[in-house]
Design an enzyme around this catalytic site. Sequence first.
Site, PDB file in Angstrom:
ATOM      1  N   TYR A   1       0.827  -1.206   0.000  1.00  0.00           N
ATOM      2  CA  TYR A   1       0.000   0.000   0.000  1.00  0.00           C
ATOM      3  C   TYR A   1       0.859   1.253   0.000  1.00  0.00           C
ATOM      4  O   TYR A   1       2.076   1.186   0.195  1.00  0.00           O
ATOM      5  CB  TYR A   1      -0.943  -0.002   1.220  1.00  0.00           C
ATOM      6  CG  TYR A   1      -0.276   0.352   2.530  1.00  0.00           C
ATOM      7  CD1 TYR A   1       0.592  -0.532   3.162  1.00  0.00           C
ATOM      8  CD2 TYR A   1      -0.495   1.591   3.138  1.00  0.00           C
ATOM      9  CE1 TYR A   1       1.206  -0.199   4.370  1.00  0.00           C
ATOM     10  CE2 TYR A   1       0.117   1.928   4.344  1.00  0.00           C
ATOM     11  CZ  TYR A   1       0.970   1.025   4.954  1.00  0.00           C
ATOM     12  OH  TYR A   1       1.579   1.361   6.128  1.00  0.00           O
TER      13      TYR A   1
ATOM     14  N   LYS B   1       6.493  -1.739   1.887  1.00  0.00           N
ATOM     15  CA  LYS B   1       5.287  -1.177   2.507  1.00  0.00           C
ATOM     16  C   LYS B   1       4.129  -2.163   2.359  1.00  0.00           C
ATOM     17  O   LYS B   1       3.209  -1.966   1.561  1.00  0.00           O
ATOM     18  CB  LYS B   1       4.961   0.193   1.900  1.00  0.00           C
ATOM     19  CG  LYS B   1       4.194   1.084   2.859  1.00  0.00           C
ATOM     20  CD  LYS B   1       4.307   2.534   2.457  1.00  0.00           C
ATOM     21  CE  LYS B   1       3.355   3.437   3.216  1.00  0.00           C
ATOM     22  NZ  LYS B   1       3.420   3.374   4.661  1.00  0.00           N
TER      23      LYS B   1
ATOM     24  N   GLU C   1      12.173   2.819  13.920  1.00  0.00           N
ATOM     25  CA  GLU C   1      11.221   3.832  13.434  1.00  0.00           C
ATOM     26  C   GLU C   1       9.948   3.765  14.250  1.00  0.00           C
ATOM     27  O   GLU C   1       9.817   2.937  15.154  1.00  0.00           O
ATOM     28  CB  GLU C   1      10.931   3.607  11.948  1.00  0.00           C
ATOM     29  CG  GLU C   1      10.310   2.258  11.655  1.00  0.00           C
ATOM     30  CD  GLU C   1      10.070   1.997  10.178  1.00  0.00           C
ATOM     31  OE1 GLU C   1       9.851   2.950   9.415  1.00  0.00           O
ATOM     32  OE2 GLU C   1      10.064   0.818   9.791  1.00  0.00           O
TER      33      GLU C   1
ATOM     34  N   ARG D   1      -7.488 -20.567  -1.354  1.00  0.00           N
ATOM     35  CA  ARG D   1      -6.422 -20.389  -0.359  1.00  0.00           C
ATOM     36  C   ARG D   1      -5.315 -21.425  -0.488  1.00  0.00           C
ATOM     37  O   ARG D   1      -5.530 -22.611  -0.271  1.00  0.00           O
ATOM     38  CB  ARG D   1      -7.024 -20.434   1.055  1.00  0.00           C
ATOM     39  CG  ARG D   1      -6.006 -20.036   2.121  1.00  0.00           C
ATOM     40  CD  ARG D   1      -6.604 -19.995   3.520  1.00  0.00           C
ATOM     41  NE  ARG D   1      -5.604 -19.555   4.477  1.00  0.00           N
ATOM     42  CZ  ARG D   1      -4.690 -20.360   5.022  1.00  0.00           C
ATOM     43  NH1 ARG D   1      -4.653 -21.633   4.715  1.00  0.00           N
ATOM     44  NH2 ARG D   1      -3.796 -19.868   5.870  1.00  0.00           N
TER      45      ARG D   1
ATOM     46  N   LEU E   1      11.294   1.693   6.835  1.00  0.00           N
ATOM     47  CA  LEU E   1      10.697   2.215   5.607  1.00  0.00           C
ATOM     48  C   LEU E   1      11.376   3.552   5.313  1.00  0.00           C
ATOM     49  O   LEU E   1      11.460   4.406   6.205  1.00  0.00           O
ATOM     50  CB  LEU E   1       9.192   2.434   5.794  1.00  0.00           C
ATOM     51  CG  LEU E   1       8.508   2.909   4.519  1.00  0.00           C
ATOM     52  CD1 LEU E   1       8.293   1.747   3.557  1.00  0.00           C
ATOM     53  CD2 LEU E   1       7.188   3.586   4.805  1.00  0.00           C
TER      54      LEU E   1
HETATM   55  N1  PDD Z   1       2.956   5.251   7.209  1.00  0.00           N
HETATM   56  N2  PDD Z   1       7.633   4.110   8.768  1.00  0.00           N
HETATM   57  C1  PDD Z   1       6.499   3.389   8.764  1.00  0.00           C
HETATM   58  C2  PDD Z   1       6.499   2.060   9.419  1.00  0.00           C
HETATM   59  C3  PDD Z   1       5.351   3.892   8.143  1.00  0.00           C
HETATM   60  O1  PDD Z   1       4.224   3.156   8.118  1.00  0.00           O
HETATM   61  C4  PDD Z   1       5.384   5.189   7.560  1.00  0.00           C
HETATM   62  C5  PDD Z   1       4.187   5.790   6.883  1.00  0.00           C
HETATM   63  C6  PDD Z   1       6.591   5.907   7.608  1.00  0.00           C
HETATM   64  C7  PDD Z   1       6.727   7.276   6.997  1.00  0.00           C
HETATM   65  O2  PDD Z   1       6.684   7.220   5.600  1.00  0.00           O
HETATM   66  P1  PDD Z   1       6.139   8.434   4.724  1.00  0.00           P
HETATM   67  O3  PDD Z   1       6.941   9.615   5.121  1.00  0.00           O
HETATM   68  O4  PDD Z   1       6.414   8.012   3.332  1.00  0.00           O
HETATM   69  O5  PDD Z   1       4.699   8.594   5.021  1.00  0.00           O
HETATM   70  C8  PDD Z   1       7.694   5.331   8.206  1.00  0.00           C
HETATM   71  C9  PDD Z   1       1.743   5.637   6.544  1.00  0.00           C
HETATM   72  C10 PDD Z   1       1.488   7.090   6.555  1.00  0.00           C
HETATM   73  C11 PDD Z   1       0.590   4.797   7.073  1.00  0.00           C
HETATM   74  O6  PDD Z   1       0.813   3.609   7.279  1.00  0.00           O
HETATM   75  O7  PDD Z   1      -0.514   5.322   7.247  1.00  0.00           O
END
Ligand code: PDD
Length: 290
Positions: free
Chosen positions: A32, A146, A180, A99, A204
Amino acid sequence: MNYVFLNGKFIPKNEAKISVEDRGFLFGDGIYEVIRAYKGNLFRLDDHIERLFQSAEAIKLPVVYSADEIKENVFKLLEMSDQKDVEVYIEWTRGVAPREHSFPEDATPTFLIMLLEPHSSPPERYRKGVKVVSFPEIRWKYPYIKTVNLLPNVLAKQHARENDAFEAIFVHQDTGIVTEGSSSNILMVKRGKVYCHETDESILFGITLKVVMEICEKTGIEYIGEKFTYDKLIEADEVFLSGTGAEIMPVVQVDEHTISDGKPGEVTKKILAEFLKMTWREDKISEYME
Ligand code: PDD
């Protein structure tokens, strides 16, 4: 916000249905992206689409739409919406099949684009800064992908909610290394230099983090991408989060430790001000900081 793009069609959100045999539902076999639109302007759309394709490649997802086709459909959905301050959510799974863990031979990926209420915080939260809590790093080794497999992130964020914190940050229990946040990157400032975990497979590489790096470069702030421990974090001069939802969020408390004097720091405020300019909110800078 009432329409979604699902598998090639624009349909009302309440009529959009996904099969119980979708591999995103059964296995979390999908990826996503979340992209923010400010006043109808998509922030770093190209970067997000590029990362979407990197995630797709990493899990060997068949490609159904080109980057240009995806962007065109995002634009159309935004045009169809009355609300122009939104989050664009894109999900792409391996599709519908009986599945069986291994990849199906002939499934067509499921592809969804929908608009969500943004996770924006009131300016006061930026003025005061937030609390984060630590959570054990229990995730797999590839958080750079992601994926919609977000159970550890869900548990971490719930832990934050239950402890009156804005965010939970993952910390390796054996080494004390901070990776993170559950949905953001975490950065610290020490003697004027900005630090974040190096952008390897274990975090990420946030698009907002990339923007922070650009801001540092532009404003002459030294940026260092290297791992740091929890002990270093709690002794930092400043701490902040970056993310599409968090934006540039000052952190003034980590668990029971107050960061410096408990107020958002000058480097963080400088980066936040630049970020507000880049996201069409230059007029709001004074509301976001004291
Ligand atoms: N999440 N690290 C993780 C684990 C994340 O899920 C996200 C973003 C980030 C920051 O990435 P970015 O700057 O590209 O948004 C770092 C999104 C916003 C979410 O899961 O809703």
